[in-house]
Design a protein around this motif. Structure first.
Motif, PDB file in Angstrom:
ATOM      1  N   GLY A 172       0.858  -1.332  -0.026  1.00 14.51           N
ATOM      2  CA  GLY A 172      -0.111   0.013   0.095  1.00 14.51           C
ATOM      3  C   GLY A 172       0.866   1.333   0.099  1.00 14.51           C
ATOM      4  N   ARG A 177       0.049  -1.645  -4.768  1.00 14.33           N
ATOM      5  CA  ARG A 177      -1.242  -2.242  -4.213  1.00 14.33           C
ATOM      6  C   ARG A 177      -1.934  -1.038  -3.636  1.00 14.33           C
ATOM      7  NH1 ARG A 177      -2.175  -7.300  -4.325  1.00 14.33           N
ATOM      8  NH2 ARG A 177      -3.891  -7.077  -2.977  1.00 14.33           N
ATOM      9  N   LYS A 179      -3.866   0.946  -0.557  1.00 12.61           N
ATOM     10  CA  LYS A 179      -3.679   1.031   0.961  1.00 12.61           C
ATOM     11  C   LYS A 179      -4.987   0.637   1.528  1.00 12.61           C
ATOM     12  CE  LYS A 179      -2.088   3.917   4.679  1.00 12.61           C
ATOM     13  NZ  LYS A 179      -1.566   5.253   4.898  1.00 12.61           N
ATOM     14  N   THR A 180      -4.964  -0.728   1.988  1.00 10.10           N
ATOM     15  CA  THR A 180      -6.139  -1.074   2.777  1.00 10.10           C
ATOM     16  C   THR A 180      -6.527  -0.269   4.017  1.00 10.10           C
ATOM     17  OG1 THR A 180      -4.838  -3.016   3.392  1.00 10.10           O
ATOM     18  CG2 THR A 180      -6.082  -3.204   1.432  1.00 10.10           C
ATOM     19  N   GLU A 181      -7.610  -0.671   4.753  1.00 13.91           N
ATOM     20  CA  GLU A 181      -7.813   0.048   5.862  1.00 13.91           C
ATOM     21  C   GLU A 181      -7.223  -0.749   6.910  1.00 13.91           C
ATOM     22  OE1 GLU A 181      -9.642   2.838   8.675  1.00 13.91           O
ATOM     23  OE2 GLU A 181      -9.655   2.516   6.401  1.00 13.91           O
ATOM     24  N   ASP A 184      -3.388  -6.093   4.435  1.00  7.92           N
ATOM     25  CA  ASP A 184      -3.819  -6.424   3.263  1.00  7.92           C
ATOM     26  C   ASP A 184      -3.894  -7.861   2.969  1.00  7.92           C
ATOM     27  OD1 ASP A 184      -4.031  -7.099   0.492  1.00  7.92           O
ATOM     28  OD2 ASP A 184      -2.600  -5.350  -0.012  1.00  7.92           O
ATOM     29  N   GLU A 186      -5.770  -9.797   1.014  1.00  9.83           N
ATOM     30  CA  GLU A 186      -5.602 -10.444  -0.066  1.00  9.83           C
ATOM     31  C   GLU A 186      -3.801 -10.659  -0.354  1.00  9.83           C
ATOM     32  OE1 GLU A 186      -7.406  -9.808  -4.212  1.00  9.83           O
ATOM     33  OE2 GLU A 186      -6.041  -8.122  -3.994  1.00  9.83           O
TER      34      GLU A 186
END
Length: 246
Positions: A172, A177, A179-181, A184, A186
């Motif tokens: 992220g 990729r 940036k997930t909350e 990550d 996945e």
């Protein structure tokens, strides 16, 4: 400051029974607390980070991740758990232990593992990641390497180059990729499917539940920093939650 090293809360499973390097065996399934402060903050002092690291070990942390030569030198004197060391130099591009010179200096502080940016971006000294690992292993054969990755491709490259650990540290943050909350998940699944070395999940793990999910998805160990060791950010979470109710 304590004169005796802080003991870990639980003994590690004997390395002989796991087939792992003894240092890695001590981290398996455990929490690695990241004790770092940002430039200009009140806690940006080696003595403070040393005490934070000791407090984390007292709470059961299986390992410590920290940055800066002075911080690492103190922490390595006072904790008995494995220490992952790094040296942040710069703010853009490759700045986590960016050169071979940085890596050797970090290893010299006494930490057992050196964390190195393992993205496929150009490095300041012109060396490849593979050359950096080779140079470090030649200078400090006993040192392990944690590859800080931002993508599946980084992780695949890192383990092919001889990294002892692959981490999701830079997911992220490199543009490959989103940036997930939280962590990550996945990417954790993707790396776990191809990993031939331990996968350490790091990055935006803010709750015990998220840490447990990381293990469920194949993490060997989990690094938590901000949610444990950064009171400025933790305070802001509470302040923002209260302000939203106003």
């Amino acid at each position: 400051m304590p004169t005796e090293p802080t003991e870990s809360a639980e003994p590690a499973e004997p390395a002989e029974s796991t087939g792992l390097h003894p240092v890695l065996a001590r981290l398996k399934g455990g929490l690695i607390a990241s004790a770092q402060a940002y430039p200009g903050e009140p806690m940006r002092d080696p003595r403070t980070m040393d005490q934070v690291a000791q407090a984390c070990v007292a709470g059961g942390a299986a390992g410590i991740r920290a940055q800066g030569l002075a911080d690492l030198a103190l922490i390595c004197q006072h904790v008995k758990v494995p220490v992952i060391g790094l040296w942040k130099d710069g703010h853009e591009g490759v700045f986590i232990t960016p050169t071979l010179t940085h890596a050797i200096a970090v290893a010299a502080t006494g930490c057992q593992i050196v964390a190195i940016d393992a993205t496929r971006r150009p490095r300041p000294d012109g060396l490849t990641f593979a050359q950096t690992i080779a140079g470090l292993k030649e200078a400090r054969p006993e040192t392990l390497v944690m590859a800080d990755c931002g993508s599946l491709e980084d992780a695949r490259m890192a383990q092919d180059c001889g990294a002892d650990i692959v981490g999701t540290t830079l997911a992220g943050y490199t543009g490959e990729r989103p940036k997930t909350e939280g962590p990550d998940v996945e990417l954790i699944d993707q790396i776990a499917a191809i990993a031939q070395v331990p996968l350490v999940v790091e990055g935006r793990v803010h709750t015990p539940a998220q840490a447990a999910v990381a293990l469920d998805h194949g993490a060997f160990a989990v690094v938590v920093g901000t949610a444990i060791t950064h009171p400025t950010t933790i305070t802001s979470w509470f302040v923002d939650a209260l302000a939203a109710r106003g």
